[in-house]
Design an enzyme around this catalytic site. Structure first.
Site, PDB file in Angstrom:
ATOM      1  N   TYR A 187      -0.648  -1.917   6.728  1.00  0.00           N
ATOM      2  CA  TYR A 187       0.753  -1.795   6.339  1.00  0.00           C
ATOM      3  C   TYR A 187       0.975  -0.783   5.224  1.00  0.00           C
ATOM      4  O   TYR A 187       2.085  -0.639   4.723  1.00  0.00           O
ATOM      5  CB  TYR A 187       1.284  -3.166   5.899  1.00  0.00           C
ATOM      6  CG  TYR A 187       1.260  -4.174   7.019  1.00  0.00           C
ATOM      7  CD1 TYR A 187       2.276  -4.200   7.974  1.00  0.00           C
ATOM      8  CD2 TYR A 187       0.206  -5.071   7.158  1.00  0.00           C
ATOM      9  CE1 TYR A 187       2.249  -5.102   9.019  1.00  0.00           C
ATOM     10  CE2 TYR A 187       0.170  -5.980   8.205  1.00  0.00           C
ATOM     11  CZ  TYR A 187       1.192  -5.994   9.132  1.00  0.00           C
ATOM     12  OH  TYR A 187       1.155  -6.886  10.174  1.00  0.00           O
ATOM     13  N   ASP A 233       0.874   2.651   5.186  1.00  0.00           N
ATOM     14  CA  ASP A 233       1.707   3.810   5.504  1.00  0.00           C
ATOM     15  C   ASP A 233       3.183   3.440   5.566  1.00  0.00           C
ATOM     16  O   ASP A 233       4.028   4.088   4.941  1.00  0.00           O
ATOM     17  CB  ASP A 233       1.276   4.420   6.842  1.00  0.00           C
ATOM     18  CG  ASP A 233      -0.119   5.011   6.777  1.00  0.00           C
ATOM     19  OD1 ASP A 233      -0.730   4.955   5.699  1.00  0.00           O
ATOM     20  OD2 ASP A 233      -0.595   5.521   7.801  1.00  0.00           O
ATOM     21  N   TYR A 238      -9.280  -6.316   2.529  1.00  0.00           N
ATOM     22  CA  TYR A 238      -9.875  -6.202   3.846  1.00  0.00           C
ATOM     23  C   TYR A 238     -11.039  -7.196   3.939  1.00  0.00           C
ATOM     24  O   TYR A 238     -11.373  -7.870   2.965  1.00  0.00           O
ATOM     25  CB  TYR A 238     -10.396  -4.777   4.063  1.00  0.00           C
ATOM     26  CG  TYR A 238      -9.383  -3.693   3.817  1.00  0.00           C
ATOM     27  CD1 TYR A 238      -8.266  -3.566   4.631  1.00  0.00           C
ATOM     28  CD2 TYR A 238      -9.545  -2.786   2.766  1.00  0.00           C
ATOM     29  CE1 TYR A 238      -7.320  -2.561   4.412  1.00  0.00           C
ATOM     30  CE2 TYR A 238      -8.616  -1.772   2.540  1.00  0.00           C
ATOM     31  CZ  TYR A 238      -7.507  -1.664   3.358  1.00  0.00           C
ATOM     32  OH  TYR A 238      -6.583  -0.682   3.138  1.00  0.00           O
ATOM     33  N   GLY A 247      -5.935  -0.857  -0.174  1.00  0.00           N
ATOM     34  CA  GLY A 247      -5.198   0.290   0.330  1.00  0.00           C
ATOM     35  C   GLY A 247      -4.487   1.065  -0.752  1.00  0.00           C
ATOM     36  O   GLY A 247      -5.017   1.274  -1.841  1.00  0.00           O
ATOM     37  N   GLU A 248      -3.258   1.489  -0.474  1.00  0.00           N
ATOM     38  CA  GLU A 248      -2.515   2.323  -1.423  1.00  0.00           C
ATOM     39  C   GLU A 248      -1.273   1.646  -1.973  1.00  0.00           C
ATOM     40  O   GLU A 248      -1.042   1.645  -3.189  1.00  0.00           O
ATOM     41  CB  GLU A 248      -2.114   3.645  -0.762  1.00  0.00           C
ATOM     42  CG  GLU A 248      -1.362   4.580  -1.697  1.00  0.00           C
ATOM     43  CD  GLU A 248      -1.216   5.985  -1.143  1.00  0.00           C
ATOM     44  OE1 GLU A 248      -0.157   6.592  -1.372  1.00  0.00           O
ATOM     45  OE2 GLU A 248      -2.157   6.482  -0.490  1.00  0.00           O
TER      46      GLU A 248
END
Length: 375
Positions: free
Chosen positions: A15, A17, A191, A270-271
């Site tokens: 999720y 992006d 993750y 993630g980011e």
């Protein structure tokens, strides 16, 4: 007439992006008065972040953003003033044919990184055969990059939330979370990780209780393995030693911010959640997205090199060891105990880092200013 911006997002396998592009689109509309079309190829993923959205709609308005399904059979649309291709996604050839070299700015929004080369590549143009120019735009942590996503009122909202114990309690109650008064509240969004069991063991064996909040996601399989259960669902709560584990439902972006604000420590992935955890001003642990040949380790080390500035040698090493253990599949027990030994310093440092980053222009602002300078 409002300036029109198009943002293109390909949802890969998580999720991050869509999380980044949805935040950016909302902010460009709310704070800069732009007309934004967000083109998304997977509306099912979008609905998870924007409850109430229609996964079957070709076009819908959500929080002022014109959300469009990215069609396989592209039809002509009015060319925008700015087009953003997020994270290397390929724009439809028919769409590119309709862009105007003299009046359309085409930006490639890249992934976040603290690596040295980013500053040199930020803002570089890439001429195209059609006469169009694409420009590489890099988020980052210095004034030589595009900055980080941050809404203008975000830190004010966080401070108001922190100043009101009633708001925090009401929010946690809404999620069904009722931690012990002396428990350390930790969030875990990650993750899959084979070293989770060692970390959970360390928390379960500690003197001070820990209440672990685990948003629904990919780490649940490892959590089930440690608990010896076949499945876990949102709302489930388990206790083992000094550790209470609670599974949370997938929440909206705004509610996820509040989860981060409620916790004493946040493990993120993630980011998108990585940046939000920094704005929470709490010690954090980043689970970086794995790349081929372990290329992500260089990205991890680059961030650690700048983030640890201002920490004592001992606290900096403790933090680095925890991050390396988590991302390089090493035992987590000793590194976690090492971080706990420097808890107060790491908390103060997280606040200082947040303040330092907030002194720089945010990503939406730098994008808008770049466009104005281009004009």
């Amino acid at each position: 007439m409002k300036a029109t911006w198009d943002i293109f997002c390909t949802v890969v396998d998580n999720y991050g992006d869509i999380g980044v592009t949805w935040r950016l689109a909302r902010q460009l509309v709310a704070e800069h008065g732009l007309a934004v079309r967000l083109w998304v190829d997977d509306l099912q993923a979008f609905v998870r972040l924007c409850p109430g959205a229609d996964p079957a709609a070709d076009q819908q308005w959500q929080q002022g953003v014109d959300v469009r399904r990215w069609p396989t059979d592209w039809q002509p649309v009015n060319a925008p003033e700015v087009v953003i291709g997020a994270f290397g996604c390929r724009l439809p050839p028919a769409y590119i044919d309709g862009l105007k070299p003299t009046s359309t700015l085409w930006l490639n929004l890249e992934y976040l990184s603290a690596e040295d080369w980013v500053e040199g590549c930020h803002g570089l143009p890439s001429p195209q055969p059609s006469g169009l120019r694409t420009v590489f735009f890099f988020p980052g942590f210095s004034d030589k990059t595009g900055g980080l996503l941050r809404e203008a009122s975000l830190l004010v909202q966080r401070e108001a939330f922190e100043a009101s114990p009633g708001l925090r309690e009401a929010f946690l109650n809404r999620l069904g979370v009722h931690p012990q008064a002396d428990a350390r509240l930790v969030s875990l969004f990650a993750y899959e990780n084979s070293q989770l069991s060692g970390w959970l063991d360390a928390m379960a064996e500690a003197e001070r209780p820990t209440h672990l909040l685990v948003p629904e996601g990919r780490i649940l399989g490892d959590l089930q393995g440690w608990l010896g259960e076949a499945s876990l669902a949102p709302g489930d709560l388990r206790r083992k030693g000094a550790l209470t584990v609670q599974v949370l439902p997938f929440v909206s972006q705004d509610d996820y911010d509040r989860v981060l604000w409620c916790c004493d420590f946040n493990a993120v992935r993630g980011e998108d959640s990585f940046v939000r955890a920094q704005w929470a001003g709490r010690p954090l642990l980043w689970h970086i997205y794995v790349q081929d040949e372990n290329a992500h380790w260089e990205k991890l080390e680059a961030f650690l090199a700048i983030y640890r500035h201002g920490l004592s040698e001992e606290a900096g090493e403790a933090l680095v060891e925890l991050w390396r253990a988590w991302n390089m599949h090493r035992d987590m027990g000793a590194p976690w105990r090492g971080v706990l030994a420097h808890w107060d310093e790491l908390q103060a440092h997280a606040r200082h880092w947040c303040t330092k980053q907030a002194a720089q222009p945010d990503l939406a602002m730098t994008l808008v200013q770049f466009y104005r300078n281009w004009l």
